[in-house]
Design a protein around this motif. Structure first.
Motif, PDB file in Angstrom:
ATOM      1  N   GLU A  52      -9.621 -19.744   3.700  1.00 37.23           N
ATOM      2  CA  GLU A  52     -10.155 -18.172   5.393  1.00 37.23           C
ATOM      3  C   GLU A  52      -9.950 -17.326   5.033  1.00 37.23           C
ATOM      4  OE1 GLU A  52     -10.352 -19.575   8.962  1.00 37.23           O
ATOM      5  OE2 GLU A  52     -10.863 -21.443   7.636  1.00 37.23           O
ATOM      6  N   ALA A  53      -9.448 -16.188   3.917  1.00 39.32           N
ATOM      7  CA  ALA A  53      -9.224 -15.565   3.281  1.00 39.32           C
ATOM      8  C   ALA A  53      -9.907 -14.740   2.593  1.00 39.32           C
ATOM      9  CB  ALA A  53      -8.167 -14.568   3.359  1.00 39.32           C
ATOM     10  N   SER A  54     -11.493 -15.554   2.398  1.00 44.53           N
ATOM     11  CA  SER A  54     -12.212 -15.465   0.427  1.00 44.53           C
ATOM     12  C   SER A  54     -11.708 -15.676  -0.428  1.00 44.53           C
ATOM     13  CB  SER A  54     -13.421 -15.184   1.453  1.00 44.53           C
ATOM     14  OG  SER A  54     -13.830 -15.528   2.582  1.00 44.53           O
ATOM     15  N   THR A  55     -10.068 -15.828  -0.586  1.00 43.35           N
ATOM     16  CA  THR A  55      -9.787 -15.755  -2.097  1.00 43.35           C
ATOM     17  C   THR A  55     -10.568 -16.749  -2.268  1.00 43.35           C
ATOM     18  OG1 THR A  55      -7.836 -14.732  -0.302  1.00 43.35           O
ATOM     19  CG2 THR A  55      -7.482 -15.421  -2.554  1.00 43.35           C
ATOM     20  N   ASP A  56     -10.422 -16.010  -4.119  1.00 40.48           N
ATOM     21  CA  ASP A  56     -10.402 -17.092  -5.400  1.00 40.48           C
ATOM     22  C   ASP A  56      -8.587 -18.008  -5.225  1.00 40.48           C
ATOM     23  OD1 ASP A  56     -10.309 -18.407  -7.808  1.00 40.48           O
ATOM     24  OD2 ASP A  56     -11.809 -16.643  -8.696  1.00 40.48           O
ATOM     25  N   VAL A  57      -8.932 -19.029  -5.198  1.00 41.44           N
ATOM     26  CA  VAL A  57      -7.510 -19.723  -5.103  1.00 41.44           C
ATOM     27  C   VAL A  57      -7.514 -19.653  -6.614  1.00 41.44           C
ATOM     28  CG1 VAL A  57      -8.183 -21.498  -3.093  1.00 41.44           C
ATOM     29  CG2 VAL A  57      -9.307 -22.325  -5.286  1.00 41.44           C
ATOM     30  N   LYS A  58      -7.975 -19.412  -7.369  1.00 38.04           N
ATOM     31  CA  LYS A  58      -7.485 -19.668  -9.063  1.00 38.04           C
ATOM     32  C   LYS A  58      -6.667 -18.523  -9.708  1.00 38.04           C
ATOM     33  CE  LYS A  58     -11.915 -21.187 -11.099  1.00 38.04           C
ATOM     34  NZ  LYS A  58     -12.586 -20.666  -9.585  1.00 38.04           N
ATOM     35  N   LEU A  59      -6.780 -17.343  -8.460  1.00 39.28           N
ATOM     36  CA  LEU A  59      -6.297 -16.415  -9.038  1.00 39.28           C
ATOM     37  C   LEU A  59      -4.846 -16.296  -8.193  1.00 39.28           C
ATOM     38  CD1 LEU A  59      -9.025 -13.935  -8.638  1.00 39.28           C
ATOM     39  CD2 LEU A  59      -8.292 -14.704 -10.544  1.00 39.28           C
ATOM     40  N   GLU A  60      -3.587 -16.351  -9.383  1.00 37.07           N
ATOM     41  CA  GLU A  60      -2.005 -16.624  -8.239  1.00 37.07           C
ATOM     42  C   GLU A  60      -2.061 -15.910  -7.242  1.00 37.07           C
ATOM     43  OE1 GLU A  60       0.746 -17.644 -11.096  1.00 37.07           O
ATOM     44  OE2 GLU A  60       2.017 -18.282  -9.412  1.00 37.07           O
ATOM     45  N   ALA A  61      -2.462 -14.407  -8.574  1.00 40.98           N
ATOM     46  CA  ALA A  61      -1.814 -12.980  -7.001  1.00 40.98           C
ATOM     47  C   ALA A  61      -2.940 -12.743  -6.164  1.00 40.98           C
ATOM     48  CB  ALA A  61      -2.315 -11.285  -8.590  1.00 40.98           C
ATOM     49  N   ALA A  62      -3.520 -13.739  -6.578  1.00 47.10           N
ATOM     50  CA  ALA A  62      -4.608 -12.742  -4.517  1.00 47.10           C
ATOM     51  C   ALA A  62      -3.992 -14.126  -3.814  1.00 47.10           C
ATOM     52  CB  ALA A  62      -5.945 -13.068  -4.647  1.00 47.10           C
ATOM     53  N   VAL A  63      -3.863 -15.309  -3.983  1.00 42.90           N
ATOM     54  CA  VAL A  63      -2.991 -16.374  -3.266  1.00 42.90           C
ATOM     55  C   VAL A  63      -1.832 -15.625  -2.694  1.00 42.90           C
ATOM     56  CG1 VAL A  63      -2.245 -18.476  -3.142  1.00 42.90           C
ATOM     57  CG2 VAL A  63      -4.732 -17.905  -4.548  1.00 42.90           C
ATOM     58  N   LEU A  64      -1.039 -15.279  -3.889  1.00 43.31           N
ATOM     59  CA  LEU A  64       0.114 -14.920  -3.123  1.00 43.31           C
ATOM     60  C   LEU A  64       0.224 -13.340  -2.426  1.00 43.31           C
ATOM     61  CD1 LEU A  64       2.458 -14.655  -6.607  1.00 43.31           C
ATOM     62  CD2 LEU A  64       2.687 -16.429  -4.708  1.00 43.31           C
ATOM     63  N   ALA A  65      -0.098 -12.357  -2.337  1.00 42.27           N
ATOM     64  CA  ALA A  65      -1.477 -11.033  -1.208  1.00 42.27           C
ATOM     65  C   ALA A  65      -1.052 -12.537  -0.384  1.00 42.27           C
ATOM     66  CB  ALA A  65      -2.695 -10.662  -1.676  1.00 42.27           C
ATOM     67  N   VAL A  66      -1.750 -13.284   0.022  1.00 44.35           N
ATOM     68  CA  VAL A  66      -2.983 -14.203   1.011  1.00 44.35           C
ATOM     69  C   VAL A  66      -1.073 -14.249   1.432  1.00 44.35           C
ATOM     70  CG1 VAL A  66      -3.447 -15.789   2.348  1.00 44.35           C
ATOM     71  CG2 VAL A  66      -4.839 -14.461   0.550  1.00 44.35           C
ATOM     72  N   ILE A  67      -0.037 -15.554   1.399  1.00 44.28           N
ATOM     73  CA  ILE A  67       0.955 -15.603   1.529  1.00 44.28           C
ATOM     74  C   ILE A  67       1.622 -14.308   2.471  1.00 44.28           C
ATOM     75  CG2 ILE A  67       3.245 -16.358   0.931  1.00 44.28           C
ATOM     76  CD1 ILE A  67       1.746 -18.338  -1.061  1.00 44.28           C
ATOM     77  N   ARG A  68       2.040 -13.496   1.290  1.00 43.91           N
ATOM     78  CA  ARG A  68       2.537 -12.309   1.997  1.00 43.91           C
ATOM     79  C   ARG A  68       2.099 -11.938   3.655  1.00 43.91           C
ATOM     80  NH1 ARG A  68       2.853 -10.923  -3.652  1.00 43.91           N
ATOM     81  NH2 ARG A  68       1.453  -9.678  -3.346  1.00 43.91           N
ATOM     82  N   THR A  69       0.425 -11.990   3.361  1.00 45.67           N
ATOM     83  CA  THR A  69       0.461 -10.625   4.406  1.00 45.67           C
ATOM     84  C   THR A  69      -0.537 -11.659   6.200  1.00 45.67           C
ATOM     85  OG1 THR A  69      -2.066 -10.968   3.455  1.00 45.67           O
ATOM     86  CG2 THR A  69      -0.839  -8.737   2.951  1.00 45.67           C
ATOM     87  N   HIS A  70       0.073 -13.030   5.541  1.00 42.73           N
ATOM     88  CA  HIS A  70      -0.043 -14.311   6.780  1.00 42.73           C
ATOM     89  C   HIS A  70       1.128 -14.662   7.216  1.00 42.73           C
ATOM     90  CE1 HIS A  70      -4.832 -12.863   6.760  1.00 42.73           C
ATOM     91  NE2 HIS A  70      -4.592 -12.821   5.357  1.00 42.73           N
ATOM     92  N   GLU A  71       0.485 -14.776   8.643  1.00 41.79           N
ATOM     93  CA  GLU A  71       1.800 -15.825   9.066  1.00 41.79           C
ATOM     94  C   GLU A  71       1.564 -17.074   8.739  1.00 41.79           C
ATOM     95  OE1 GLU A  71       4.854 -15.824  13.104  1.00 41.79           O
ATOM     96  OE2 GLU A  71       2.448 -15.071  13.197  1.00 41.79           O
ATOM     97  N   LEU A  72       2.689 -17.908   8.501  1.00 40.39           N
ATOM     98  CA  LEU A  72       2.317 -19.357   7.444  1.00 40.39           C
ATOM     99  C   LEU A  72       3.549 -20.351   7.679  1.00 40.39           C
ATOM    100  CD1 LEU A  72      -0.038 -18.016   5.094  1.00 40.39           C
ATOM    101  CD2 LEU A  72       0.665 -19.677   3.741  1.00 40.39           C
ATOM    102  N   CYS A  73       3.511 -21.010   8.742  1.00 39.67           N
ATOM    103  CA  CYS A  73       4.431 -21.455   9.492  1.00 39.67           C
ATOM    104  C   CYS A  73       4.579 -22.831  10.008  1.00 39.67           C
ATOM    105  CB  CYS A  73       5.036 -21.202  10.841  1.00 39.67           C
ATOM    106  SG  CYS A  73       5.054 -19.855  11.262  1.00 39.67           S
ATOM    107  N   PHE A  74       6.073 -23.970   9.591  1.00 41.37           N
ATOM    108  CA  PHE A  74       6.060 -25.608   8.558  1.00 41.37           C
ATOM    109  C   PHE A  74       6.489 -25.848   9.492  1.00 41.37           C
ATOM    110  CE2 PHE A  74       8.444 -28.884   7.140  1.00 41.37           C
ATOM    111  CZ  PHE A  74       6.951 -29.315   6.771  1.00 41.37           C
ATOM    112  N   GLU A  75       6.462 -27.172  10.569  1.00 47.22           N
ATOM    113  CA  GLU A  75       7.338 -27.039  11.732  1.00 47.22           C
ATOM    114  C   GLU A  75       7.422 -28.868  11.229  1.00 47.22           C
ATOM    115  OE1 GLU A  75       7.677 -27.647  16.687  1.00 47.22           O
ATOM    116  OE2 GLU A  75       5.876 -26.793  15.469  1.00 47.22           O
ATOM    117  N   ALA A  76       8.683 -29.485  11.167  1.00 50.92           N
ATOM    118  CA  ALA A  76       8.910 -30.767  10.984  1.00 50.92           C
ATOM    119  C   ALA A  76       8.986 -31.331  12.265  1.00 50.92           C
ATOM    120  CB  ALA A  76      10.007 -30.520  10.199  1.00 50.92           C
ATOM    121  N   ARG A  77       7.985 -31.151  13.046  1.00 51.59           N
ATOM    122  CA  ARG A  77       7.640 -32.159  14.337  1.00 51.59           C
ATOM    123  C   ARG A  77       8.073 -33.760  13.884  1.00 51.59           C
ATOM    124  NH1 ARG A  77       3.999 -29.901  18.755  1.00 51.59           N
ATOM    125  NH2 ARG A  77       5.080 -27.718  18.856  1.00 51.59           N
ATOM    126  N   VAL A  78       8.013 -35.149  14.633  1.00 54.97           N
ATOM    127  CA  VAL A  78       8.685 -35.855  14.684  1.00 54.97           C
ATOM    128  C   VAL A  78       7.167 -36.471  16.182  1.00 54.97           C
ATOM    129  CG1 VAL A  78       9.623 -37.969  15.377  1.00 54.97           C
ATOM    130  CG2 VAL A  78      11.493 -36.092  14.061  1.00 54.97           C
TER     131      VAL A  78
END
Ligand code: DC
Length: 220
Positions: A52-78
């Protein structure tokens, strides 16, 4: 078969792509009245966020920057896990073909794996954690470790209904993902293997529950 688990109990269920891990984990979770955790969904969330951020998924640093600058949430709902990207439920989008293609690349990055593992270890047991390395790496002290396999043809037949592609295409992409995921697909040495090629979902869940009961019998 319903029995209650000790509060600190973690069960791990690892296995190959499209081996039915999520459905089996859901079945076990519902029989034991505990949440299930799909670690693959967290990797999928990272892959989707990067795309979604048009990041090259092969570049680890760029992917980590996406994790840092966006809100990623997980919910273990049943009965289903949900994931949110910047406040929007993106669970369905995480199962699209474009995420299927990107996620194996994203999951190769050691620091992405460390981030996913941290998110999962923050969750409070009891639960069943499903993925590739839950028993070997993330929860080495899990009370029960299961590893699910099935032939690539059987796995393709099961998944073709969920994707608008031919059986041959789906089987090829499963085999390609097996090859890419091989390095991170680690059965724990003490995992109990279940081959579900000739079992339906209900039979696989029942078999897994018998194994769990057998293993935990002493503490129930
Ligand atoms: O189980 P799944 O198909 O939703 O997993 C998505 C991807 O994430 C898959 O390419 C393997 C990877 N994965 C991983 O490397 N380690 C895990 N514990 C879970 C998933």
């Amino acid at each position: 078969m319903i029995f209650s688990l000790p509060k600190s109990c973690v069960i791990t269920l690892d296995g190959l792509a499209a081996s039915g891990k999520s459905s089996v984990a859901k079945g076990i979770a519902s029989a034991l009245a505990i949440p299930y955790i799909s670690s693959g969904l967290l990797y999928r969330l990272v892959a989707l966020a990067a795309l979604e951020a048009s990041t090259d998924v092969k570049l680890e640093a760029a992917v980590l920057a996406v994790i840092r600058t966006h809100e990623l949430c997980f919910e273990a709902r049943v009965p289903s896990n949900l994931v949110w990207l910047d406040g929007i439920d993106v669970t369905a989008l995480c199962h699209s073909t474009r995420v299927d293609l990107a996620v194996s690349v994203v999951a190769q990055h050691p620091q992405v794996r460390a981030w996913v593992n941290t998110q999962i270890r923050l969750l409070e047991p009891p639960f069943i954690a499903e993925g590739r390395d839950m028993g070997a790496v993330v929860f080495p002290d899990a009370a029960v470790k299961l590893f699910l396999t099935a032939s690539s043809q059987v796995r393709a037949l099961r998944r073709v209904a969920e994707r608008s592609r031919s059986l041959e295409e789906v089987q090829k992409s499963i085999e390609a993902r097996d090859a890419m995921d091989a390095i991170n697909t680690q059965p724990a040495k003490d995992a109990i293997h279940i081959d579900s090629s000739n079992l339906n979902l209900e039979q696989t869940v029942q078999h897994a529950l018998e194994l769990i009961r057998g293993k935990l019998g002493g503490v129930l």
